[in-house]
Structures are given as structure tokens and as C-alpha cells.
Write a protein that holds these residues in place. Structure first.
Motif, PDB file in Angstrom:
ATOM      1  N   UNK A   1       0.786  -1.216   0.038  1.00 36.63           N
ATOM      2  CA  UNK A   1      -0.158   0.054  -0.064  1.00 36.63           C
ATOM      3  C   UNK A   1       0.958   1.345  -0.209  1.00 36.63           C
ATOM      4  N   UNK A   2       2.330   0.937  -0.355  1.00 29.36           N
ATOM      5  CA  UNK A   2       3.012   2.241  -0.397  1.00 29.36           C
ATOM      6  C   UNK A   2       2.456   3.079  -1.529  1.00 29.36           C
ATOM      7  N   UNK A   3       2.883   4.583  -1.236  1.00 31.65           N
ATOM      8  CA  UNK A   3       2.463   5.556  -2.490  1.00 31.65           C
ATOM      9  C   UNK A   3       3.819   5.852  -3.223  1.00 31.65           C
ATOM     10  N   UNK A  22      13.033  10.931   0.434  1.00 31.56           N
ATOM     11  CA  UNK A  22      12.297   9.941  -0.273  1.00 31.56           C
ATOM     12  C   UNK A  22      13.110   9.477  -1.367  1.00 31.56           C
ATOM     13  N   UNK A  23      12.945   7.869  -1.485  1.00 33.00           N
ATOM     14  CA  UNK A  23      13.851   7.371  -2.675  1.00 33.00           C
ATOM     15  C   UNK A  23      13.527   8.006  -3.943  1.00 33.00           C
ATOM     16  N   UNK A  24      14.373   8.246  -4.875  1.00 32.91           N
ATOM     17  CA  UNK A  24      14.214   8.558  -6.100  1.00 32.91           C
ATOM     18  C   UNK A  24      14.776   7.676  -7.244  1.00 32.91           C
ATOM     19  N   UNK A  33      10.630  -2.192  -5.229  1.00 33.11           N
ATOM     20  CA  UNK A  33      10.389  -2.759  -4.066  1.00 33.11           C
ATOM     21  C   UNK A  33      11.632  -2.662  -3.410  1.00 33.11           C
ATOM     22  N   UNK A  34      12.746  -3.117  -3.957  1.00 33.79           N
ATOM     23  CA  UNK A  34      14.217  -3.111  -3.433  1.00 33.79           C
ATOM     24  C   UNK A  34      14.389  -1.646  -2.365  1.00 33.79           C
ATOM     25  N   UNK A  35      14.135  -0.730  -3.114  1.00 29.60           N
ATOM     26  CA  UNK A  35      14.218   0.515  -2.443  1.00 29.60           C
ATOM     27  C   UNK A  35      13.391   0.932  -1.344  1.00 29.60           C
ATOM     28  N   UNK A  36      12.172   0.311  -1.451  1.00 28.69           N
ATOM     29  CA  UNK A  36      11.265   0.391  -0.365  1.00 28.69           C
ATOM     30  C   UNK A  36      11.848  -0.583   0.694  1.00 28.69           C
ATOM     31  N   UNK A  79      12.808   0.886   4.454  1.00 31.45           N
ATOM     32  CA  UNK A  79      11.857   0.378   5.683  1.00 31.45           C
ATOM     33  C   UNK A  79      13.027  -0.168   6.706  1.00 31.45           C
ATOM     34  N   UNK A  80      14.178  -0.726   6.184  1.00 29.82           N
ATOM     35  CA  UNK A  80      15.179  -1.481   7.009  1.00 29.82           C
ATOM     36  C   UNK A  80      16.301  -0.671   7.698  1.00 29.82           C
ATOM     37  N   UNK A  81      16.161   0.863   7.122  1.00 28.57           N
ATOM     38  CA  UNK A  81      17.172   1.449   7.869  1.00 28.57           C
ATOM     39  C   UNK A  81      17.054   1.824   9.099  1.00 28.57           C
TER      40      UNK A  81
END
Length: 230
Positions: free
Chosen positions: A3-5, A74-76, A114-117, A121-123
Motif C-alpha cells: 500500500x506504499x504510495x 524519499x527514494x528517487x 520494491x528493493x528501494x522500499x 524500511x530496513x534503515x
């Protein structure tokens, strides 16, 4: 289902439509902004990741990337037709996390999203564990264990290992590792990454010439293939 935007900043409707349909199937909440100004307005809503085309009708994608970086981490992921190394390095230097060169595979782009999200999240995660505890990476303490044995890595080796481990199954090339780990101002030969990977393997792999964690993808880079423990 996710459900990530995700915000797609792309003025070519065909491209944005294809990318959106692939992300929709994976459960992402997707918005599309065809101009840089619309994108800045949209960003007030908050997004988990941005896919940014460098060729926009109202402003340069690099300029927009720099603007976003002033107020958000935010990841770009950049979409670019510019395949030269200098252009890619410049884009990463402006704050992008990744780039995909057109024409591209939508499936690969979704995998990178997916990998960047996951990495984002794992940071905050305290410890990453792989292959039923065979490899553990303690983030705050910068401690790596193979089973119960503490492995001594240099700071650079640790950062390379962590970067790869936070993006499992994604091919990462030397330029990305240099920019993300050694810094954009690093002027050394990119083969220095190979030397670091060799050292890491000798320390974490039971059989370095048959690695079970960091694989070499010839002509492309490296991929972390350890299986995350849940």
C-alpha cells in the motif's frame, strides 16, 4: 499486497501508463504527474518513492531532483535516455538513489521499486539476518557475524555489505556502490570495489570462490543473494 504510495513524474503518457499498470498490479497506490510543477504540488501529499523522468516539459529532471532533496529523503529512481556514465553519475550526485535507462523492462523497474522500499524500511532495523542466522548484520554496532563468529570488517567493507544486503536480488553496479558508499567525490579507479568485494567474501563466505551471499553478475555488477530471515 503493498500500500506504499509511488509518484511517477513522466510526461509521456504511454510510459507512465505502462509503469502505473505494473505498479497497480502489485498493490501500490500510484499517482502520475506530467510536469515538474504538478509533481511539487503532489508531493505535499507525501509519497514513499518517486520515479522521475529527466526530460520534463517545464523543468530539468535534475533540477527537480535537487529541489526535492532540499526537503525530503524519499527514494528517487531516475528514468533517463542518457546512457553515458557521466550523465548517470551526475544524476546520482544530485540525490537520486538509482537510475533506469530507457528503454527499460517494467518488471525490472518494479523490482527496483520494491528493493528501494525494503531498504528504506530496513534503515531502522537493528539487525539483518540471512540464511537462518548464518549471516547477521548488526547495524548500529556495525557488527557482522557468521554463525556465532564475529567477523571483522573495515568501515568501507561494512557499508558495501550493508548496501547490498538491504537490496537483495537486485544487481548493483560499481558506479552505484562508489556513489553510495565511497561518496560522489571519490576519484579512484572503480575496480577498487572489486577488491573490497573480494575481501568481504574471504571474511563472510565459507567458500569464497563459490559465494552464497554476494554473486558477481559479469558485465553488470554484484547481487546479494542471501535469503532474509523473517
Amino acid at each position: 499486497m503493498s500500500h506504499e504510495k509511488v509518484l511517477i513524474i513522466e510526461d509521456e503518457e504511454k510510459i507512465s501508463g505502462i509503469v502505473k499498470s505494473y505498479l497497480d498490479r502489485e498493490g501500490f497506490v500510484v499517482s502520475v504527474a506530467p510536469t515538474g510543477q504538478q509533481a511539487l504540488d503532489f508531493l505535499k501529499r507525501g509519497y514513499d518513492l518517486i520515479i522521475l523522468d529527466l526530460m520534463l516539459p517545464d523543468m530539468e529532471g535534475e533540477t527537480l531532483c535537487s529541489t526535492i532533496r532540499r526537503f525530503s529523503d524519499v527514494p528517487i529512481i531516475m528514468l533517463t535516455a542518457k546512457s553515458s556514465e557521466d550523465e548517470r553519475v551526475r544524476g546520482l550526485g544530485l540525490g537520486a538513489d538509482d537510475y533506469v535507462v530507457k528503454p527499460f523492462s517494467p518488471r525490472e523497474l518494479v523490482a527496483r521499486v520494491k528493493a528501494h522500499l525494503r531498504r528504506s524500511q530496513k534503515k531502522e532495523a537493528q539487525t539483518l539476518s540471512f540464511n537462518r542466522g548464518l549471516l547477521k548484520i548488526g547495524i548500529p554496532a556495525m557488527e557482522v557475524k557468521r554463525g556465532d563468529e564475529v567477523i571483522s570488517l573495515t568501515k568501507t567493507e561494512f557499508r558495501i555489505l550493508l548496501y547490498l544486503a538491504q537490496m537483495p536480488q537486485v544487481v548493483v553496479n560499481r558506479i552505484q556502490l562508489i556513489n553510495s558508499v565511497l561518496g560522489y567525490e571519490f576519484e579512484g579507479y572503480d575496480r577498487v570495489i572489486d577488491a573490497h568485494i573480494k575481501n568481504i567474501r574471504h571474511k563472510i563466505e565459507k567458500t569464497p570462490h563459490e559465494p552464497m551471499f554476494i554473486k558477481t553478475i559479469h558485465g553488470a555488477g554484484y547481487k546479494f543473494v542471501g535469503l532474509p530471515d523473517h
